[in-house]
Design a protein around this motif. Structure first.
Motif, PDB file in Angstrom:
ATOM      1  N   HIS A 121       0.701  -0.900   0.171  1.00  0.00           N
ATOM      2  CA  HIS A 121      -0.619   0.571  -0.132  1.00  0.00           C
ATOM      3  C   HIS A 121       1.218   1.583  -0.251  1.00  0.00           C
ATOM      4  O   HIS A 121       0.626   2.207  -0.564  1.00  0.00           O
ATOM      5  CB  HIS A 121      -0.960   0.037   0.907  1.00  0.00           C
ATOM      6  N   SER A 172       4.066  -1.082  -8.155  1.00  0.00           N
ATOM      7  CA  SER A 172       3.244  -0.176  -7.463  1.00  0.00           C
ATOM      8  C   SER A 172       5.197   0.276  -6.937  1.00  0.00           C
ATOM      9  O   SER A 172       5.905  -0.813  -7.168  1.00  0.00           O
ATOM     10  CB  SER A 172       3.431  -0.174  -6.530  1.00  0.00           C
ATOM     11  N   ALA A 225      -3.811   3.435  -4.527  1.00  0.00           N
ATOM     12  CA  ALA A 225      -2.256   3.054  -3.959  1.00  0.00           C
ATOM     13  C   ALA A 225      -3.131   1.402  -3.465  1.00  0.00           C
ATOM     14  O   ALA A 225      -3.157   0.788  -2.366  1.00  0.00           O
ATOM     15  CB  ALA A 225      -2.463   4.015  -2.085  1.00  0.00           C
ATOM     16  N   HIS A 226      -4.590   1.644  -3.156  1.00  0.00           N
ATOM     17  CA  HIS A 226      -5.798   0.867  -2.784  1.00  0.00           C
ATOM     18  C   HIS A 226      -6.034  -0.457  -3.918  1.00  0.00           C
ATOM     19  O   HIS A 226      -6.604  -0.468  -5.086  1.00  0.00           O
ATOM     20  CB  HIS A 226      -6.870   1.552  -2.340  1.00  0.00           C
ATOM     21  N   GLY A 239      -2.825  -3.069  -1.276  1.00  0.00           N
ATOM     22  CA  GLY A 239      -1.806  -2.423  -2.647  1.00  0.00           C
ATOM     23  C   GLY A 239      -2.109  -3.196  -3.812  1.00  0.00           C
ATOM     24  O   GLY A 239      -2.528  -4.591  -3.880  1.00  0.00           O
TER      25      GLY A 239
END
Length: 413
Positions: free
Chosen positions: A110, A141, A368-369, A137
């Motif tokens: 996350h 990323s 970010a989720h 998350g």
């Protein structure tokens, strides 16, 4: 701490003074913001989190307490208490608490330091296993390790923030950002990017660094470079502090970021990145001529230095405003999106009418989720189905939608 975090301590089933352990899944302020209040209410137990969360905890709370009615002496007292009570732990290692209870942190993907927590409670004939997801998350990323597969459990308590939707594709978002930046800066204007200080700001710096590195390679091959001399200003004291902390925690980065650092290409630093530290520097940045990129908080334009930039620059048609996150109803960001796209649209900033002539862009793929499909996939990575799933941390519609999807796959809720 999540959707019920505002329940008065007097209504908690356990007195704050009787709590032995407080677990923090990550350092976003909506999950740690009541820690000072809890200490004031009598909590003196241990605060358990990962090492990166421990490093981010006091800087984030120091910033938040600056908006409270606490005196400087009270803030210092609380920071000292939090530092004394909090402990950082490694990922994927089992640790023992009182009465034989064990816990283990897993990467949640996350923000840096985010985790989910697996508890094992002694029992007869078998131990009882509880898994708390925290905020999960997305895979891929920047800087962050992907979420770890979850261990088997008897009870899964899982977030459902985006349980009713799926995000836009993330794989090409750097290319999309580059394309929009080139077009936006071609006329010599400024690009304003409202961004949260923890997480989103560092992702943007990383992706702009990737764009510049790619352009360097193209220039070496005889191709033109459109963005190499464009200044990028981070106008957020907290964002700068968090970025510095991120830089000091490279051992917790993902493999790609570690590789870049080893090769001499620091992934969250580049030659044209400038820190706007003092308020005096901030005032100067308002008069900087374009082309330039300005990243400033807050992410929904509800406060912070971005307000001054928008007040000074929204009326200039050469400027562009990039939204890289959700803009909640009632925020200035949502008002700009709603009214700014209309003919002669305007918003009010500090009580004054400001015409929205700047071009507006909503760039997807930056959440970010985890979305619905990623949440379901994460559950399906368990070696066996959990005995029961309880959904939390989401609006009713999101929980209901995710519950149906999971029940259709044979899970018990």
């Amino acid at each position: 701490m999540g959707e019920d975090s505002l329940v008065p301590f007097s209504e908690w089933p356990v007195e704050p003074a009787d709590i032995d352990y407080l677990f923090l899944t990550h350092a976003h302020i909506d999950h740690i913001g009541r820690v000072p209040d809890l200490i004031d209410a009598g909590f003196s137990g241990e605060i358990l989190c990962t090492h990166p969360t421990k490093a981010l905890l006091i800087p984030m709370l120091h910033d938040a307490m600056g908006f409270s009615n606490r005196s400087k002496e009270e803030v210092k007292r609380l920071e000292a208490a939090i530092d004394e009570l909090s402990w950082g732990f490694e990922y994927q290692q089992s640790f023992r608490l009182n009465k034989g209870v064990r816990f283990k942190f897993g990467h949640a993907g996350h923000i840096l330091g985010s985790c989910f927590i697996h508890f094992t409670i002694p029992g007869d004939p078998a131990p009882y296993r509880i898994l708390f997801s925290g905020d999960l998350g997305c895979k891929g990323s920047p800087i962050l390790c992907d979420p770890d597969p979850p261990d088997a459990c008897d009870l899964l308590i899982m977030e459902s923030t985006y349980g009713d939707r799926n995000h836009e594709a993330r794989g090409d978002r750097t290319q999309r950002l580059e394309k929009v930046l080139k077009r936006a800066l071609a006329d010599g204007g400024k690009v304003f990017i409202p961004a949260f200080s923890l997480g989103r700001t560092q992702e943007l710096i990383y992706e702009i660094d990737r764009i510049l590195s790619s352009q360097k390679q193209g220039e070496a091959a005889g191709q033109g470079s459109d963005l190499k001399n464009i200044p990028v200003f981070v106008d957020s004291p907290l964002g700068l502090n968090v970025t510095h902390i991120y830089g000091s925690l490279s051992e917790f980065w993902d493999k790609e970021s570690k590789r870049l650092l080893k090769e001499g290409d620091h992934p969250i630093d580049f030659a044209t990145l400038f820190a706007v530290k003092s308020y005096r520097d901030h005032q100067k940045s308002l008069t900087v001529s374009g082309p330039a990129v300005i990243i400033a908080g807050s992410g929904m334009c509800t406060g912070g230095r971005i307000i001054d930039h928008l007040e000074a620059g929204l009326e200039d048609a050469k400027n562009d405003l990039f939204f890289v996150g959700y803009q909640a109803k009632g925020t200035l960001g949502r008002d700009i999106i709603t009214y700014g796209s209309r003919k002669n649209g305007y918003v009010r900033i500090n009580g004054e009418k400001v015409q929205v002539n700047a071009r507006l862009h909503e760039l997807g793929g930056y959440s970010a989720h985890a979305d619905q499909s990623e949440l379901v996939r994460w559950v399906e990575e368990m070696p066996e189905k959990p005995g029961k799933i309880t959904l939390v941390h989401g609006e009713k519609e999101a929980r209901t939608a995710l519950q149906k999807v999971l029940e259709d796959r044979g899970y018990r809720l």
